[in-house]
Write a protein that holds these residues in place. Structure first.
Motif, mmCIF file in Angstrom:
data_model
loop_
_atom_site.group_PDB
_atom_site.id
_atom_site.type_symbol
_atom_site.label_atom_id
_atom_site.label_comp_id
_atom_site.label_asym_id
_atom_site.label_seq_id
_atom_site.Cartn_x
_atom_site.Cartn_y
_atom_site.Cartn_z
ATOM 1 N N ILE A 167 23.766 26.894 26.381
ATOM 2 C CA ILE A 167 24.072 26.663 24.918
ATOM 3 C C ILE A 167 24.003 28.321 24.401
ATOM 4 N N ALA A 168 23.161 29.118 24.492
ATOM 5 C CA ALA A 168 23.229 30.392 23.964
ATOM 6 C C ALA A 168 24.385 31.159 24.450
ATOM 7 N N SER A 169 24.726 30.889 25.592
ATOM 8 C CA SER A 169 25.800 31.697 26.166
ATOM 9 C C SER A 169 27.044 31.308 25.231
ATOM 10 N N VAL A 170 27.076 29.834 25.326
ATOM 11 C CA VAL A 170 28.524 29.435 24.356
ATOM 12 C C VAL A 170 28.477 29.774 22.924
ATOM 13 N N LEU A 171 27.282 30.155 22.532
ATOM 14 C CA LEU A 171 27.223 30.597 21.060
ATOM 15 C C LEU A 171 27.224 32.192 20.920
ATOM 16 N N ALA A 172 27.062 32.716 22.206
ATOM 17 C CA ALA A 172 27.255 34.288 22.101
ATOM 18 C C ALA A 172 26.058 34.861 21.261
ATOM 19 N N THR A 173 24.854 34.287 21.777
ATOM 20 C CA THR A 173 23.689 34.714 21.289
ATOM 21 C C THR A 173 22.709 34.744 22.391
ATOM 22 N N THR A 174 21.390 34.827 22.022
ATOM 23 C CA THR A 174 20.212 34.814 23.044
ATOM 24 C C THR A 174 19.375 33.520 22.712
ATOM 25 N N PRO A 175 18.413 33.133 23.779
ATOM 26 C CA PRO A 175 17.814 31.920 23.740
ATOM 27 C C PRO A 175 16.707 32.192 22.418
ATOM 28 N N ASN A 176 16.175 33.379 22.565
ATOM 29 C CA ASN A 176 15.351 34.034 21.639
ATOM 30 C C ASN A 176 15.629 33.694 20.241
ATOM 31 N N ASP A 177 17.032 34.322 19.999
ATOM 32 C CA ASP A 177 17.705 34.134 18.461
ATOM 33 C C ASP A 177 17.912 32.789 18.283
ATOM 34 N N LEU A 178 17.970 31.890 19.038
ATOM 35 C CA LEU A 178 18.143 30.471 18.606
ATOM 36 C C LEU A 178 16.895 29.754 18.307
ATOM 37 N N LEU A 179 15.820 30.099 19.148
ATOM 38 C CA LEU A 179 14.488 29.733 19.038
ATOM 39 C C LEU A 179 13.720 30.184 17.702
ATOM 40 N N THR A 180 13.789 31.522 17.470
ATOM 41 C CA THR A 180 13.068 32.143 16.406
ATOM 42 C C THR A 180 13.920 32.391 15.070
ATOM 43 N N GLY A 181 15.175 32.552 15.378
ATOM 44 C CA GLY A 181 16.058 32.834 14.177
ATOM 45 C C GLY A 181 15.872 34.185 13.843
ATOM 46 N N GLN A 182 15.470 35.221 14.475
ATOM 47 C CA GLN A 182 15.342 36.466 14.116
ATOM 48 C C GLN A 182 16.559 37.411 14.560
ATOM 49 N N ALA A 183 17.678 36.861 14.566
ATOM 50 C CA ALA A 183 18.861 37.511 14.991
ATOM 51 C C ALA A 183 19.100 38.605 13.707
ATOM 52 N N PRO A 184 19.585 39.874 13.947
ATOM 53 C CA PRO A 184 19.948 40.662 13.105
ATOM 54 C C PRO A 184 21.067 40.447 12.264
ATOM 55 N N LYS A 185 21.490 40.453 11.241
ATOM 56 C CA LYS A 185 22.602 40.250 10.082
ATOM 57 C C LYS A 185 23.420 41.149 10.914
ATOM 58 N N GLU A 186 24.996 40.362 11.220
ATOM 59 C CA GLU A 186 25.995 41.113 11.770
ATOM 60 C C GLU A 186 27.135 41.501 10.665
ATOM 61 N N ALA A 187 27.691 42.497 10.925
ATOM 62 C CA ALA A 187 28.800 42.754 10.115
ATOM 63 C C ALA A 187 30.042 41.957 10.280
ATOM 64 N N PRO A 188 30.986 41.674 9.666
ATOM 65 C CA PRO A 188 31.971 40.576 9.816
ATOM 66 C C PRO A 188 32.956 41.243 10.875
ATOM 67 N N ALA A 189 33.076 42.218 11.341
ATOM 68 C CA ALA A 189 34.025 42.751 12.677
ATOM 69 C C ALA A 189 33.164 42.389 13.705
ATOM 70 N N ASP A 190 31.659 42.580 13.812
ATOM 71 C CA ASP A 190 30.900 41.897 14.837
ATOM 72 C C ASP A 190 30.947 40.489 15.163
ATOM 73 N N LEU A 191 30.726 39.977 14.134
ATOM 74 C CA LEU A 191 30.919 38.476 14.192
ATOM 75 C C LEU A 191 32.277 37.896 14.672
#
Length: 107
Positions: free
Chosen positions: A51-75
């Motif tokens: 699931i994390a791979s599909v959502l282009a994130t890490t399991p840790n980000d999904l579990l903790t919600g500590q992902a850094p805020k991304e710039a629009p270009a990064d998103l």
């Protein structure tokens, strides 16, 4: 579980993906993925990683919600990468040709 469910919904929304599309790309039934999104169940580790791979994130980000805020270009890049990962090789080749044409036009 509610934080994880909220993070799933938020990340899919950022990428413009429906629950059905995330489920399909992760190889899950819509019902099973719906249990995760609603907070009724949690996935096993292997499923969480898919699931994390599909959502282009890490399991840790999904579990903790500590992902850094991304710039629009990064998103936008992450959205593109998530979409590309779902393509078959022949479709991927078409996309590469289109992107190369756009890049050449800018130069």
């Amino acid at each position: 579980m509610e934080l994880f469910a909220a993070n799933l919904r938020k990340r899919a929304g950022e990428l413009g993906l429906s629950n059905a599309e995330v489920a399909r790309r992760a190889g899950l039934s819509e019902r099973r993925y719906g249990n995760y999104v609603s907070g009724r169940r949690e996935p096993d580790l292997a499923t969480l990683v898919r699931i994390a791979s599909v959502l282009a994130t890490t399991p840790n980000d999904l579990l903790t919600g500590q992902a850094p805020k991304e710039a629009p270009a990064d998103l936008a890049r992450q959205r593109a990468m998530a979409a590309l990962a779902a393509l078959r090789s022949d479709d991927l080749e078409r996309v590469v040709v289109m992107v190369e044409a756009l890049a050449a036009n800018r130069a």
